[in-house]
Motif scaffolding. Structure first.
Motif, PDB file in Angstrom:
ATOM      1  N   ILE A   1       0.872  -1.173   0.000  1.00 20.20           N
ATOM      2  CA  ILE A   1       0.000   0.000   0.000  1.00 20.20           C
ATOM      3  C   ILE A   1       0.910   1.224   0.000  1.00 20.20           C
ATOM      4  O   ILE A   1       1.554   1.525   0.998  1.00 20.20           O
ATOM      5  N   ASP A   2       0.945   1.919  -1.117  1.00 17.62           N
ATOM      6  CA  ASP A   2       1.865   3.037  -1.311  1.00 17.62           C
ATOM      7  C   ASP A   2       1.306   4.311  -0.670  1.00 17.62           C
ATOM      8  O   ASP A   2       0.737   5.164  -1.341  1.00 17.62           O
ATOM      9  N   ILE A   3       1.443   4.396   0.648  1.00 18.98           N
ATOM     10  CA  ILE A   3       1.037   5.604   1.364  1.00 18.98           C
ATOM     11  C   ILE A   3       2.193   6.064   2.242  1.00 18.98           C
ATOM     12  O   ILE A   3       2.939   5.257   2.781  1.00 18.98           O
ATOM     13  N   ASN A   4       2.330   7.373   2.347  1.00 19.85           N
ATOM     14  CA  ASN A   4       3.492   7.971   2.991  1.00 19.85           C
ATOM     15  C   ASN A   4       3.650   7.561   4.453  1.00 19.85           C
ATOM     16  O   ASN A   4       4.771   7.461   4.951  1.00 19.85           O
ATOM     17  N   CYS A   5       2.549   7.304   5.157  1.00 26.22           N
ATOM     18  CA  CYS A   5       2.671   6.961   6.573  1.00 26.22           C
ATOM     19  C   CYS A   5       3.363   5.615   6.780  1.00 26.22           C
ATOM     20  O   CYS A   5       3.818   5.321   7.884  1.00 26.22           O
ATOM     21  N   PHE A   6       3.469   4.801   5.722  1.00 27.11           N
ATOM     22  CA  PHE A   6       4.213   3.543   5.799  1.00 27.11           C
ATOM     23  C   PHE A   6       5.636   3.685   5.251  1.00 27.11           C
ATOM     24  O   PHE A   6       6.451   2.796   5.420  1.00 27.11           O
TER      25      PHE A   6
ATOM     26  N   SER B   1       0.551   6.434  11.592  1.00 21.79           N
ATOM     27  CA  SER B   1      -0.300   5.708  10.651  1.00 21.79           C
ATOM     28  C   SER B   1      -1.767   5.831  11.039  1.00 21.79           C
ATOM     29  O   SER B   1      -2.626   6.077  10.186  1.00 21.79           O
ATOM     30  N   LEU B   2      -2.063   5.667  12.319  1.00 20.02           N
ATOM     31  CA  LEU B   2      -3.447   5.778  12.779  1.00 20.02           C
ATOM     32  C   LEU B   2      -4.002   7.170  12.514  1.00 20.02           C
ATOM     33  O   LEU B   2      -5.138   7.320  12.062  1.00 20.02           O
ATOM     34  N   LYS B   3      -3.195   8.179  12.790  1.00 17.17           N
ATOM     35  CA  LYS B   3      -3.637   9.570  12.572  1.00 17.17           C
ATOM     36  C   LYS B   3      -3.994   9.781  11.100  1.00 17.17           C
ATOM     37  O   LYS B   3      -5.042  10.342  10.780  1.00 17.17           O
ATOM     38  N   PHE B   4      -3.129   9.323  10.203  1.00 17.86           N
ATOM     39  CA  PHE B   4      -3.376   9.470   8.770  1.00 17.86           C
ATOM     40  C   PHE B   4      -4.591   8.654   8.328  1.00 17.86           C
ATOM     41  O   PHE B   4      -5.461   9.157   7.621  1.00 17.86           O
ATOM     42  N   LEU B   5      -4.654   7.397   8.732  1.00 17.06           N
ATOM     43  CA  LEU B   5      -5.723   6.510   8.269  1.00 17.06           C
ATOM     44  C   LEU B   5      -7.093   6.953   8.763  1.00 17.06           C
ATOM     45  O   LEU B   5      -8.094   6.772   8.069  1.00 17.06           O
ATOM     46  N   ARG B   6      -7.152   7.537   9.940  1.00 18.04           N
ATOM     47  CA  ARG B   6      -8.442   8.012  10.463  1.00 18.04           C
ATOM     48  C   ARG B   6      -8.966   9.195   9.670  1.00 18.04           C
ATOM     49  O   ARG B   6     -10.173   9.438   9.634  1.00 18.04           O
ATOM     50  N   LYS B   7      -8.066   9.950   9.028  1.00 20.40           N
ATOM     51  CA  LYS B   7      -8.475  11.119   8.242  1.00 20.40           C
ATOM     52  C   LYS B   7      -8.597  10.815   6.750  1.00 20.40           C
ATOM     53  O   LYS B   7      -9.031  11.676   5.992  1.00 20.40           O
ATOM     54  N   THR B   8      -8.207   9.620   6.323  1.00 17.89           N
ATOM     55  CA  THR B   8      -8.121   9.317   4.895  1.00 17.89           C
ATOM     56  C   THR B   8      -8.871   8.016   4.586  1.00 17.89           C
ATOM     57  O   THR B   8      -8.297   6.928   4.624  1.00 17.89           O
ATOM     58  N   PRO B   9     -10.166   8.142   4.292  1.00 13.91           N
ATOM     59  CA  PRO B   9     -11.001   6.943   4.110  1.00 13.91           C
ATOM     60  C   PRO B   9     -10.491   5.959   3.053  1.00 13.91           C
ATOM     61  O   PRO B   9     -10.549   4.741   3.265  1.00 13.91           O
ATOM     62  N   TRP B  10      -9.998   6.438   1.908  1.00  7.87           N
ATOM     63  CA  TRP B  10      -9.544   5.511   0.859  1.00  7.87           C
ATOM     64  C   TRP B  10      -8.355   4.685   1.328  1.00  7.87           C
ATOM     65  O   TRP B  10      -8.262   3.498   1.026  1.00  7.87           O
ATOM     66  N   ALA B  11      -7.452   5.304   2.093  1.00  6.21           N
ATOM     67  CA  ALA B  11      -6.280   4.577   2.590  1.00  6.21           C
ATOM     68  C   ALA B  11      -6.692   3.577   3.658  1.00  6.21           C
ATOM     69  O   ALA B  11      -6.197   2.450   3.698  1.00  6.21           O
ATOM     70  N   ARG B  12      -7.610   3.981   4.513  1.00  5.52           N
ATOM     71  CA  ARG B  12      -8.101   3.072   5.550  1.00  5.52           C
ATOM     72  C   ARG B  12      -8.755   1.841   4.919  1.00  5.52           C
ATOM     73  O   ARG B  12      -8.536   0.714   5.362  1.00  5.52           O
ATOM     74  N   THR B  13      -9.525   2.067   3.869  1.00 10.33           N
ATOM     75  CA  THR B  13     -10.175   0.957   3.165  1.00 10.33           C
ATOM     76  C   THR B  13      -9.137  -0.015   2.628  1.00 10.33           C
ATOM     77  O   THR B  13      -9.287  -1.231   2.754  1.00 10.33           O
ATOM     78  N   ARG B  14      -8.067   0.499   2.036  1.00 11.29           N
ATOM     79  CA  ARG B  14      -7.019  -0.371   1.487  1.00 11.29           C
ATOM     80  C   ARG B  14      -6.337  -1.174   2.588  1.00 11.29           C
ATOM     81  O   ARG B  14      -6.031  -2.356   2.410  1.00 11.29           O
ATOM     82  N   VAL B  15      -6.102  -0.544   3.743  1.00 11.70           N
ATOM     83  CA  VAL B  15      -5.480  -1.240   4.873  1.00 11.70           C
ATOM     84  C   VAL B  15      -6.423  -2.325   5.392  1.00 11.70           C
ATOM     85  O   VAL B  15      -5.993  -3.446   5.670  1.00 11.70           O
ATOM     86  N   GLU B  16      -7.700  -2.001   5.511  1.00 17.74           N
ATOM     87  CA  GLU B  16      -8.675  -2.993   5.970  1.00 17.74           C
ATOM     88  C   GLU B  16      -8.783  -4.151   4.983  1.00 17.74           C
ATOM     89  O   GLU B  16      -8.889  -5.310   5.390  1.00 17.74           O
ATOM     90  N   GLU B  17      -8.739  -3.853   3.693  1.00 18.24           N
ATOM     91  CA  GLU B  17      -8.802  -4.910   2.681  1.00 18.24           C
ATOM     92  C   GLU B  17      -7.583  -5.825   2.757  1.00 18.24           C
ATOM     93  O   GLU B  17      -7.699  -7.037   2.622  1.00 18.24           O
ATOM     94  N   LEU B  18      -6.396  -5.241   2.986  1.00 23.27           N
ATOM     95  CA  LEU B  18      -5.192  -6.055   3.132  1.00 23.27           C
ATOM     96  C   LEU B  18      -5.295  -6.938   4.374  1.00 23.27           C
ATOM     97  O   LEU B  18      -4.932  -8.110   4.350  1.00 23.27           O
ATOM     98  N   TYR B  19      -5.826  -6.377   5.453  1.00 25.82           N
ATOM     99  CA  TYR B  19      -5.991  -7.143   6.685  1.00 25.82           C
ATOM    100  C   TYR B  19      -6.899  -8.356   6.452  1.00 25.82           C
ATOM    101  O   TYR B  19      -6.575  -9.469   6.860  1.00 25.82           O
TER     102      TYR B  19
END
Length: 69
Positions: free
Chosen positions: A30-35, A44-62
């Motif tokens: 997942i090419d996001i700067n917080c990683f 990472s939590l701070k970024f993902l809580r504010k960025t729905p598309w990135a959170r979705t990708r992280v949840e999908e990977l999980y």
């Protein structure tokens, strides 16, 4: 997807993925700067809580990662 994430916090998801893949592998998946740039669970939590598309990708990977307990 929501069924598999029921009762699982975002912090637990990020912590588990980090333990499994490490920051470098997470950044490749997942090419996001917080990683990529000075990664930490907290940033990472701070970024993902504010960025729905990135959170979705992280949840999908999980969900896609087969954790065997």
């Amino acid at each position: 997807m929501n069924n598999e994430l029921h009762g699982v916090t975002l912090e637990a998801i990020v912590t588990r993925l980090h333990a499994h893949y490490g920051w470098e592998q997470l950044a490749q998946r997942i090419d996001i700067n917080c990683f990529i740039s000075d990664p930490s669970i907290k940033s990472s939590l701070k970024f993902l809580r504010k960025t729905p598309w990135a959170r979705t990708r992280v949840e999908e990977l999980y969900v896609a990662t087969n954790f065997s307990d």
